[in-house]
Design an enzyme around this catalytic site. Structure first.
Site, PDB file in Angstrom:
ATOM      1  N   LYS A  90      55.990  70.132   2.623  1.00  0.00           N
ATOM      2  CA  LYS A  90      55.790  71.392   3.627  1.00  0.00           C
ATOM      3  C   LYS A  90      56.333  72.438   2.877  1.00  0.00           C
ATOM      4  CE  LYS A  90      57.429  72.992   8.212  1.00  0.00           C
ATOM      5  NZ  LYS A  90      58.043  72.559   9.502  1.00  0.00           N
ATOM      6  N   SER A 165      55.381  72.819  13.897  1.00  0.00           N
ATOM      7  CA  SER A 165      54.866  73.550  12.780  1.00  0.00           C
ATOM      8  C   SER A 165      54.554  73.000  11.752  1.00  0.00           C
ATOM      9  CB  SER A 165      56.070  74.630  12.381  1.00  0.00           C
ATOM     10  OG  SER A 165      57.287  73.773  11.986  1.00  0.00           O
ATOM     11  N   SER A 189      58.900  69.799  15.418  1.00  0.00           N
ATOM     12  CA  SER A 189      57.889  70.106  14.310  1.00  0.00           C
ATOM     13  C   SER A 189      57.545  68.909  13.416  1.00  0.00           C
ATOM     14  CB  SER A 189      58.350  71.223  13.630  1.00  0.00           C
ATOM     15  OG  SER A 189      58.070  72.312  14.415  1.00  0.00           O
TER      16      SER A 189
HETATM   17  N1  GLN Z   1      57.605  74.637  18.424  1.00  0.00           N
HETATM   18  C1  GLN Z   1      59.019  74.703  18.358  1.00  0.00           C
HETATM   19  C2  GLN Z   1      59.315  76.322  17.938  1.00  0.00           C
HETATM   20  O1  GLN Z   1      58.314  76.797  17.897  1.00  0.00           O
HETATM   21  C3  GLN Z   1      59.820  73.744  17.351  1.00  0.00           C
HETATM   22  C4  GLN Z   1      59.439  74.188  15.995  1.00  0.00           C
HETATM   23  C5  GLN Z   1      60.187  73.494  14.766  1.00  0.00           C
HETATM   24  O2  GLN Z   1      60.648  72.169  15.138  1.00  0.00           O
HETATM   25  N2  GLN Z   1      60.195  73.923  13.719  1.00  0.00           N
HETATM   26  O3  GLN Z   1      60.302  76.753  17.731  1.00  0.00           O
END
Ligand code: GLN
Length: 515
Positions: A90, A165, A189
């Site tokens: 990532k 994400s 995510s």
């Molecule tokens: N979708 C969640 C957020 O927007 C979790 C994101 C994540 O785990 N980085 O914060």
């Protein structure tokens, strides 16, 4: 055209063939680079492919493997199984001399001066880093549509999101561009995009993997973890204590992560006598019927194979979302204060210090990141701190106590959906932040409690993948992998297991390309 079948192998199969010497890391890397190069215009999973660096690393791995083969079985066994295996990262993991955008314009042009802890660990293992993967800006989002570099498409349907994400990390593995990739999970995510792309993704216990050299979102929640069709060996490579992250735990990493049962019979035997809890609060209102059906079928299959199924209640589940959206933005607003146009990447310099600061941040951050900074700053401001931030931390303790009570009462693991829905079309939730936030209802409480959770494929709904979430007590990653392996064993004959993501078929078929 590269038709070698190499991009369909699991990481474990690659590892075996590399040791046997009937396959070189260089061949593997060429096959994966070629596929990624060709399909990235359609998928946008990769923000950077490092062909030169990957080829050098592959040649090094081949040299290490050759020396070990000459020295004999003990030398080969001492190499990490990832030696020579391609991985993707990532784009928030620091790799010295490479980009690290975190999906944001504000880090455009920034070059990492050092390696993250996990980058060092992967290099030590001999893994070959192919490149950097797309993500929602600063890991804020559930669809990868908040990337400043455009969305990633889901290999199952190129008109749909891959989740987020870590959408690039999930899509690249689902498409076979890499057998393994690294993501981060703050509130879902890793698990949610794994579910939406039909692969395995594990969020380890908070503290299992060092965060040194990872771009921070919410430091009390962020965890690094693997995506794969077989993920345990990647966790083994990156986990463990690192002095440079004081929250990384001084606990041994079980070597048995490298020795999950080889046969389906042995794997399925793990289920006998296991007590699995089904938290009814996770079957949330608005869950798609097809998702619920697949999860209930999975539970029935686990029961039929010998597991004891127990209904449990985690009464504070409902507060997971509200507390997360106070704690995470609060920490993010502090972490993101460092992007000031002086130290990192993007900078606007045409006024005084304050004007430059405002212009850099105004043009460097996207709308979702700005929303989070405002939410977090508000929650932490004088007069509101007690009402919001402190209250949320107290409720966080109650959420954790729910899990402690379930595991304390003899439940070995919890079984739940990962996401209430399958992958949705681009744009469907983009104008409604709360709808987007709700897609993490089943993953957020686990993150708030710091617990490990794994999402594994559990069939299809309307032709799209459904994820099954397995949740365990702290440090139970090995048990979760054994449970996941057991579920794979008892569903080994399911027809959906052999399906290729159909979104790519159209790209591959006309040219006669077999990946
Ligand atoms: N979708 C969640 C957020 O927007 C979790 C994101 C994540 O785990 N980085 O914060």
């Amino acid at each position: 055209m590269t038709d070698t079948g190499l991009t369909r192998l699991t990481a474990a199969a690659m590892s075996d063939r590399l040791r046997d010497g009937d396959l070189s890391s260089r061949e593997l890397v060429e096959a994966h680079l070629a596929l990624a190069d060709r399909e990235n215009p359609a998928l946008n999973a990769w923000l950077a492919l490092d062909g030169a660096g990957a080829r050098d690393a592959a040649d090094d791995a081949d040299a290490r493997l050759a020396v070990a083969r000459d020295e004999g079985a003990a030398a080969l066994a001492s190499l990490h199984p990832l030696c020579g295996v391609p991985v993707g990262l990532k784009d928030l993991v620091s790799v010295r001399g490479g980009q690290c955008t975190a999906g944001s314009r504000i880090l455009a042009g920034y070059v990492s001066p050092y390696d993250a802890h996990i980058t060092e660990r992967l290099r030590d293992a001999g893994a070959v880093i192919l490149g950097k993967l797309n993500m929602d800006e600063f890991a804020m989002g559930s669809s990868t549509e908040h990337s400043a570099y455009g969305p990633t498409a889901n290999p199952w349907d190129l008109g749909r999101v891959p989740g987020g994400s870590s959408g690039g990390s999930a899509a690249s593995v689902a498409a076979g561009h890499v057998p393994l990739s690294i993501g981060t999970d703050t509130g879902g995510s890793i698990r949610q995009p794994a579910a939406l792309c039909g692969i395995v993704g594990l969020k380890p216990t908070y503290g299992r993997v060092s965060r040194y050299g990872i771009v921070a979102f919410a430091s009390s929640l962020d965890q690094i973890g693997p995506f794969a069709r077989d993920a345990a060996m990647l966790l083994h490579a990156v986990a463990g204590r690192d002095e440079r992250d004081s929250t990384s735990a001084p606990l041994p990493v079980p070597d048995d992560l490298l020795h999950l049962p080889a046969t389906d019979d042995e794997a399925a035997g793990y289920l006998r006598g296991l007590r699995l809890g089904i938290p009814h609060e996770y079957f949330v209102a608005g869950m798609e019927p097809g998702v619920e059906a697949r999860v209930r079928e999975a539970v029935a299959a686990l029961a039929a194979a010998g597991a004891e199924i127990v209904d449990v209640s985690l009464p504070h589940t409902d507060y997971g979302l509200a507390t997360y959206y106070i704690v995470a933005p609060a920490e993010a607003s502090a972490n993101l204060a460092r992007y000031d146009g002086i130290r990192f990447g993007h900078a606007v310099r045409d006024g005084d210090v304050l004007a430059n600061y405002l212009a850099t941040r105004g043009s460097g951050f996207g709308a979702e990141v700005k929303r989070r900074i405002m939410l977090g700053t508000y929650a932490l401001s004088a007069g509101y701190y007690d009402a919001y931030y402190l209250k949320a931390q107290k409720v966080r303790t109650l959420i954790k106590a729910d899990f402690d009570a379930a595991f304390g009462a003899g439940i070995d693991a919890l079984v739940a959906p990962t996401s209430p829905s399958v992958a949705w079309p681009f744009g469907a939730k983009l104008d409604d932040p709360v709808a987007m936030y709700l897609s993490d209802a089943c993953t957020l409480p686990v993150s708030m409690a710091g617990l490990p959770g794994i999402s594994i494929p559990a069939g299809l709904s309307d032709g799209l993948p459904v994820g099954l979430q397995l949740i365990g007590p702290a440090w139970s990653e090995l048990a979760l992998f054994r449970l996941a392996r057991a579920y794979e064993a008892i569903t080994a004959d399911a027809s959906w297991r052999v399906l290729e993501p159909p979104g790519l078929a159209a790209l591959r078929a006309p040219a006669g390309i077999v990946p």
